[in-house]
Design a protein around this motif. Structure first.
Motif, PDB file in Angstrom:
ATOM      1  N   GLN A 153      44.582  18.661 -36.131  1.00  0.00           N
ATOM      2  CA  GLN A 153      45.244  18.463 -34.836  1.00  0.00           C
ATOM      3  C   GLN A 153      46.232  17.300 -34.921  1.00  0.00           C
ATOM      4  O   GLN A 153      47.374  17.411 -34.465  1.00  0.00           O
ATOM      5  N   ASP A 154      45.789  16.193 -35.497  1.00  0.00           N
ATOM      6  CA  ASP A 154      46.672  15.025 -35.627  1.00  0.00           C
ATOM      7  C   ASP A 154      47.869  15.341 -36.510  1.00  0.00           C
ATOM      8  O   ASP A 154      49.010  15.006 -36.174  1.00  0.00           O
ATOM      9  N   ASP A 155      47.597  15.973 -37.646  1.00  0.00           N
ATOM     10  CA  ASP A 155      48.690  16.278 -38.582  1.00  0.00           C
ATOM     11  C   ASP A 155      49.729  17.192 -37.945  1.00  0.00           C
ATOM     12  O   ASP A 155      50.929  17.024 -38.147  1.00  0.00           O
ATOM     13  N   LEU A 156      49.247  18.168 -37.166  1.00  0.00           N
ATOM     14  CA  LEU A 156      50.175  19.127 -36.554  1.00  0.00           C
ATOM     15  C   LEU A 156      51.084  18.426 -35.540  1.00  0.00           C
ATOM     16  O   LEU A 156      52.256  18.784 -35.387  1.00  0.00           O
ATOM     17  N   VAL A 157      50.532  17.419 -34.850  1.00  0.00           N
ATOM     18  CA  VAL A 157      51.344  16.640 -33.905  1.00  0.00           C
ATOM     19  C   VAL A 157      52.344  15.768 -34.667  1.00  0.00           C
ATOM     20  O   VAL A 157      53.509  15.642 -34.286  1.00  0.00           O
ATOM     21  N   LYS A 158      51.879  15.196 -35.795  1.00  0.00           N
ATOM     22  CA  LYS A 158      52.759  14.308 -36.581  1.00  0.00           C
ATOM     23  C   LYS A 158      53.954  15.060 -37.160  1.00  0.00           C
ATOM     24  O   LYS A 158      55.033  14.486 -37.323  1.00  0.00           O
ATOM     25  N   ILE A 159      53.763  16.323 -37.484  1.00  0.00           N
ATOM     26  CA  ILE A 159      54.869  17.108 -38.061  1.00  0.00           C
ATOM     27  C   ILE A 159      56.049  17.170 -37.088  1.00  0.00           C
ATOM     28  O   ILE A 159      57.198  17.186 -37.507  1.00  0.00           O
ATOM     29  N   VAL A 160      55.763  17.134 -35.786  1.00  0.00           N
ATOM     30  CA  VAL A 160      56.846  17.118 -34.796  1.00  0.00           C
ATOM     31  C   VAL A 160      57.004  15.717 -34.182  1.00  0.00           C
ATOM     32  O   VAL A 160      57.514  15.563 -33.063  1.00  0.00           O
ATOM     33  N   HIS A 161      56.560  14.714 -34.935  1.00  0.00           N
ATOM     34  CA  HIS A 161      56.774  13.297 -34.594  1.00  0.00           C
ATOM     35  C   HIS A 161      56.249  12.902 -33.220  1.00  0.00           C
ATOM     36  O   HIS A 161      56.829  12.048 -32.547  1.00  0.00           O
ATOM     37  N   GLY A 162      55.155  13.556 -32.802  1.00  0.00           N
ATOM     38  CA  GLY A 162      54.551  13.178 -31.526  1.00  0.00           C
ATOM     39  C   GLY A 162      53.551  12.055 -31.725  1.00  0.00           C
ATOM     40  O   GLY A 162      52.948  11.925 -32.793  1.00  0.00           O
ATOM     41  N   ASP A 163      53.391  11.244 -30.676  1.00  0.00           N
ATOM     42  CA  ASP A 163      52.376  10.204 -30.668  1.00  0.00           C
ATOM     43  C   ASP A 163      51.053  10.886 -30.297  1.00  0.00           C
ATOM     44  O   ASP A 163      50.959  11.518 -29.241  1.00  0.00           O
ATOM     45  N   LYS A 196      48.478   9.838 -29.147  1.00  0.00           N
ATOM     46  CA  LYS A 196      47.853   9.394 -27.884  1.00  0.00           C
ATOM     47  C   LYS A 196      48.409  10.200 -26.707  1.00  0.00           C
ATOM     48  O   LYS A 196      47.779  10.337 -25.672  1.00  0.00           O
ATOM     49  N   GLU A 197      49.607  10.713 -26.897  1.00  0.00           N
ATOM     50  CA  GLU A 197      50.280  11.421 -25.799  1.00  0.00           C
ATOM     51  C   GLU A 197      50.271  12.937 -25.951  1.00  0.00           C
ATOM     52  O   GLU A 197      50.350  13.671 -24.973  1.00  0.00           O
ATOM     53  N   TYR A 198      50.230  13.372 -27.221  1.00  0.00           N
ATOM     54  CA  TYR A 198      50.310  14.815 -27.499  1.00  0.00           C
ATOM     55  C   TYR A 198      49.095  15.249 -28.294  1.00  0.00           C
ATOM     56  O   TYR A 198      48.542  14.472 -29.067  1.00  0.00           O
ATOM     57  N   THR A 199      48.723  16.499 -28.125  1.00  0.00           N
ATOM     58  CA  THR A 199      47.661  17.041 -28.959  1.00  0.00           C
ATOM     59  C   THR A 199      48.020  18.456 -29.394  1.00  0.00           C
ATOM     60  O   THR A 199      48.951  19.062 -28.856  1.00  0.00           O
ATOM     61  N   ALA A 200      47.286  18.941 -30.384  1.00  0.00           N
ATOM     62  CA  ALA A 200      47.455  20.327 -30.814  1.00  0.00           C
ATOM     63  C   ALA A 200      46.187  21.082 -30.427  1.00  0.00           C
ATOM     64  O   ALA A 200      45.082  20.606 -30.686  1.00  0.00           O
ATOM     65  N   VAL A 201      46.357  22.212 -29.776  1.00  0.00           N
ATOM     66  CA  VAL A 201      45.209  23.045 -29.409  1.00  0.00           C
ATOM     67  C   VAL A 201      45.263  24.296 -30.288  1.00  0.00           C
ATOM     68  O   VAL A 201      46.280  24.994 -30.323  1.00  0.00           O
ATOM     69  N   LEU A 202      44.164  24.519 -31.017  1.00  0.00           N
ATOM     70  CA  LEU A 202      44.149  25.586 -32.027  1.00  0.00           C
ATOM     71  C   LEU A 202      43.561  26.878 -31.456  1.00  0.00           C
ATOM     72  O   LEU A 202      42.626  26.846 -30.648  1.00  0.00           O
ATOM     73  N   PHE A 203      44.104  27.975 -31.915  1.00  0.00           N
ATOM     74  CA  PHE A 203      43.612  29.290 -31.494  1.00  0.00           C
ATOM     75  C   PHE A 203      43.546  30.222 -32.700  1.00  0.00           C
ATOM     76  O   PHE A 203      44.291  30.054 -33.663  1.00  0.00           O
ATOM     77  N   CYS A 204      42.649  31.191 -32.589  1.00  0.00           N
ATOM     78  CA  CYS A 204      42.555  32.236 -33.604  1.00  0.00           C
ATOM     79  C   CYS A 204      43.400  33.413 -33.128  1.00  0.00           C
ATOM     80  O   CYS A 204      43.076  34.031 -32.116  1.00  0.00           O
ATOM     81  N   GLY A 205      44.478  33.672 -33.829  1.00  0.00           N
ATOM     82  CA  GLY A 205      45.346  34.777 -33.420  1.00  0.00           C
ATOM     83  C   GLY A 205      46.717  34.619 -34.049  1.00  0.00           C
ATOM     84  O   GLY A 205      47.002  33.585 -34.676  1.00  0.00           O
ATOM     85  N   LYS A 222      62.564  13.292 -28.592  1.00  0.00           N
ATOM     86  CA  LYS A 222      64.032  13.397 -28.622  1.00  0.00           C
ATOM     87  C   LYS A 222      64.511  14.781 -28.210  1.00  0.00           C
ATOM     88  O   LYS A 222      65.572  14.928 -27.622  1.00  0.00           O
ATOM     89  N   ASP A 223      63.730  15.799 -28.545  1.00  0.00           N
ATOM     90  CA  ASP A 223      64.142  17.158 -28.211  1.00  0.00           C
ATOM     91  C   ASP A 223      63.676  17.587 -26.813  1.00  0.00           C
ATOM     92  O   ASP A 223      63.818  18.755 -26.448  1.00  0.00           O
ATOM     93  N   ASN A 224      63.109  16.627 -26.067  1.00  0.00           N
ATOM     94  CA  ASN A 224      62.696  16.888 -24.677  1.00  0.00           C
ATOM     95  C   ASN A 224      61.683  18.016 -24.544  1.00  0.00           C
ATOM     96  O   ASN A 224      61.718  18.791 -23.580  1.00  0.00           O
ATOM     97  N   ILE A 225      60.787  18.124 -25.540  1.00  0.00           N
ATOM     98  CA  ILE A 225      59.805  19.221 -25.532  1.00  0.00           C
ATOM     99  C   ILE A 225      58.486  18.732 -24.940  1.00  0.00           C
ATOM    100  O   ILE A 225      57.969  17.703 -25.357  1.00  0.00           O
ATOM    101  N   ASP A 226      57.945  19.489 -23.985  1.00  0.00           N
ATOM    102  CA  ASP A 226      56.600  19.193 -23.496  1.00  0.00           C
ATOM    103  C   ASP A 226      55.564  20.035 -24.233  1.00  0.00           C
ATOM    104  O   ASP A 226      54.473  19.573 -24.519  1.00  0.00           O
ATOM    105  N   PHE A 227      55.922  21.291 -24.508  1.00  0.00           N
ATOM    106  CA  PHE A 227      55.031  22.164 -25.275  1.00  0.00           C
ATOM    107  C   PHE A 227      55.844  22.925 -26.315  1.00  0.00           C
ATOM    108  O   PHE A 227      56.917  23.443 -26.005  1.00  0.00           O
ATOM    109  N   VAL A 229      49.199  25.383 -30.174  1.00  0.00           N
ATOM    110  CA  VAL A 229      50.129  24.905 -29.155  1.00  0.00           C
ATOM    111  C   VAL A 229      50.088  23.386 -29.218  1.00  0.00           C
ATOM    112  O   VAL A 229      49.003  22.797 -29.219  1.00  0.00           O
ATOM    113  N   ILE A 230      51.253  22.756 -29.287  1.00  0.00           N
ATOM    114  CA  ILE A 230      51.307  21.296 -29.289  1.00  0.00           C
ATOM    115  C   ILE A 230      51.915  20.880 -27.959  1.00  0.00           C
ATOM    116  O   ILE A 230      52.960  21.407 -27.555  1.00  0.00           O
ATOM    117  N   GLY A 231      51.233  19.981 -27.261  1.00  0.00           N
ATOM    118  CA  GLY A 231      51.771  19.644 -25.955  1.00  0.00           C
ATOM    119  C   GLY A 231      51.298  18.322 -25.413  1.00  0.00           C
ATOM    120  O   GLY A 231      50.424  17.654 -25.996  1.00  0.00           O
TER     121      GLY A 231
END
Ligand SMILES: *Cc1c(COP(=O)(O)O)cnc(C)c1O
Length: 388
Positions: free
Chosen positions: A54-64, A66-75, A193-198, A216-218
């Motif tokens: 989860q942390d690594d997936l957020v780091k790939i898009v340079h998210g902090d 503490k503010e962003y997380t990755a939620v994993l799904f099977c599909g 920077k890219d103004n992405i929430d999710f 989903v990273i958001g």
């Protein structure tokens, strides 16, 4: 990509070059990472792998984290689209879909299936949206809560100006959701920077892992706000999956265990290769593809300046001997997979540059492709009727 990544495994697996838009060609080390002792995914050992991921997936898009997380799904990747659309809309609000391709059209279809109030802003598939037109809709519809678009419309290879669209979404206090399935871990993306929430992606695309794991990273704040939004799906709800992991350190339902191990390895290889190096490798592969097509006389569907640099969409030539399936089969038998286009009224085929492939693979591909054209007696350079 460093050559040492092609470490030969004991199994000596045939290396296929996939030029389809995913799943991608993987390294042998990623393939082999799936072979692990059997484990119950409810063990802490497995939960720790997911938490790190989860942390690594957020780091790939340079998210902090503490503010962003990755939620994993099977599909597959579409599950993310379904989840974001059905989970992030409060009662009495609307979604704006900025739609210039097959994937945003799919998002609009998801809205229809769930009966979600939405505006389907249709733009020609070879054009990017005009910001004034988006702003006009946002101004006239203060009940829009979610603005949704696709980063790279994989069906054509058109790249949308997400930073600008995101800025507008935020100006009107909307949540901005982008389908980055075909850019994540390929083009540099920066949540802030890219103004992405999710945003969202699947393991088998830019990460060059196996199929079955999507995420989903958001913004955590917005996920938590969605707790009391209508629950429209039992299996595909963002808040429920987020909350379950937070409380238990596990995914709610059975995860794709072996794909998780492959993805752990793929993420290590991603960081080892480096964001910029990987981006320039994809770019060089794409340039080699575009040059190869041009040399044979093929025309591309999307204007150069609007291309993502990850997908080349070539228009079928006007030649009675052109037969995509025959060309495909000839290449496929020789280890190269090409893919049809996804445009409603123009026949195209696609050559994509995701995956663990290099310029030398594309050079090898064009040798086979030229032979395929010769085999099918397609005139080279290829011809087009006037006016195309
Ligand atoms: C691949 C892709 C998806 C997901 O497709 P699946 O077949 O469900 O994996 C979604 N959006 C985009 C832009 C894609 O390229």
């Amino acid at each position: 990509m460093p050559k040492k990544m092609y470490i030969k495994s004991m199994l000596n697996i045939k290396r296929n070059i996939l030029l389809n838009p995913g799943p991608a060609t993987t390294t042998d080390t990623v393939k082999m990472a799936q072979v692990v002792p059997d484990i119950c995914p409810r063990e802490t050992e497995f939960g720790n792998i997911l938490a790190q991921m989860q942390d690594d997936l957020v780091k790939i898009v340079h998210g902090d984290t503490k503010e962003y997380t990755a939620v994993l799904f099977c599909g597959s990747g579409t599950i993310n689209m379904d989840i974001c659309l059905n989970s992030l809309l409060p009662d009495g609000k609307k979604i704006l879909i900025v739609n210039n391709g097959a994937y945003s059209a799919r998002a609009a279809e998801i809205c229809e299936y769930y009966n979600l109030p939405h505006i389907n802003m249709k733009i020609p598939v070879d054009e990017i949206p005009k910001m004034e037109a988006i702003e006009d809709i946002l101004q006239k519809n203060p009940d829009i809560h979610l603005v949704y678009t696709t980063h790279n419309e994989t069906g054509t290879g058109l790249l949308n100006p997400i930073r600008e669209i995101g800025a507008l979404a935020h100006k009107y206090n909307c949540v901005f959701t982008v389908d980055t399935t075909s850019t994540y871990a390929m083009l540099p993306i920066d949540m802030e920077k890219d103004n992405i929430d999710f945003c969202m992606a699947s393991a088998q695309k830019g990460l060059m892992s196996m199929t079955g794991l999507s995420f989903v990273i958001g913004k955590i704040k917005f996920i938590e706000e969605s707790e009391h939004y209508p629950k429209r799906s039992y299996y595909c709800n963002l808040y429920l999956q987020y909350k379950y992991f937070l409380q238990t350190g596990q995914m709610h339902f059975t995860p794709p265990v072996q794909t998780v191990y492959a993805t752990k390895q793929a993420i290590e290889e991603y960081f080892k290769e480096g964001e910029d190096e990987k981006f320039s490798r994809h770019k060089m592969v794409n340039e080699t593809i575009c040059n190869g097509l041009k040399k044979l006389g093929f025309k591309e569907f999307i204007k150069k300046e609007l291309q993502s640099g990850l997908v080349a969409s070539a228009i079928y030539p006007d030649d009675k001997n052109w037969d995509f399936d025959k060309i495909h089969d000839y290449c496929y038998e020789r280890g190269f997979t090409i893919y049809p286009g996804k445009i409603f009224d123009t026949n195209t085929f696609r050559l994509c540059s995701l995956g663990a492939i290099d310029v030398s693979d594309i050079e090898a591909f064009f040798k086979v492709f030229e032979k395929a054209l010769e085999h099918c007696k397609v005139a080279v350079p290829v011809k087009y009727a006037e006016g195309i």
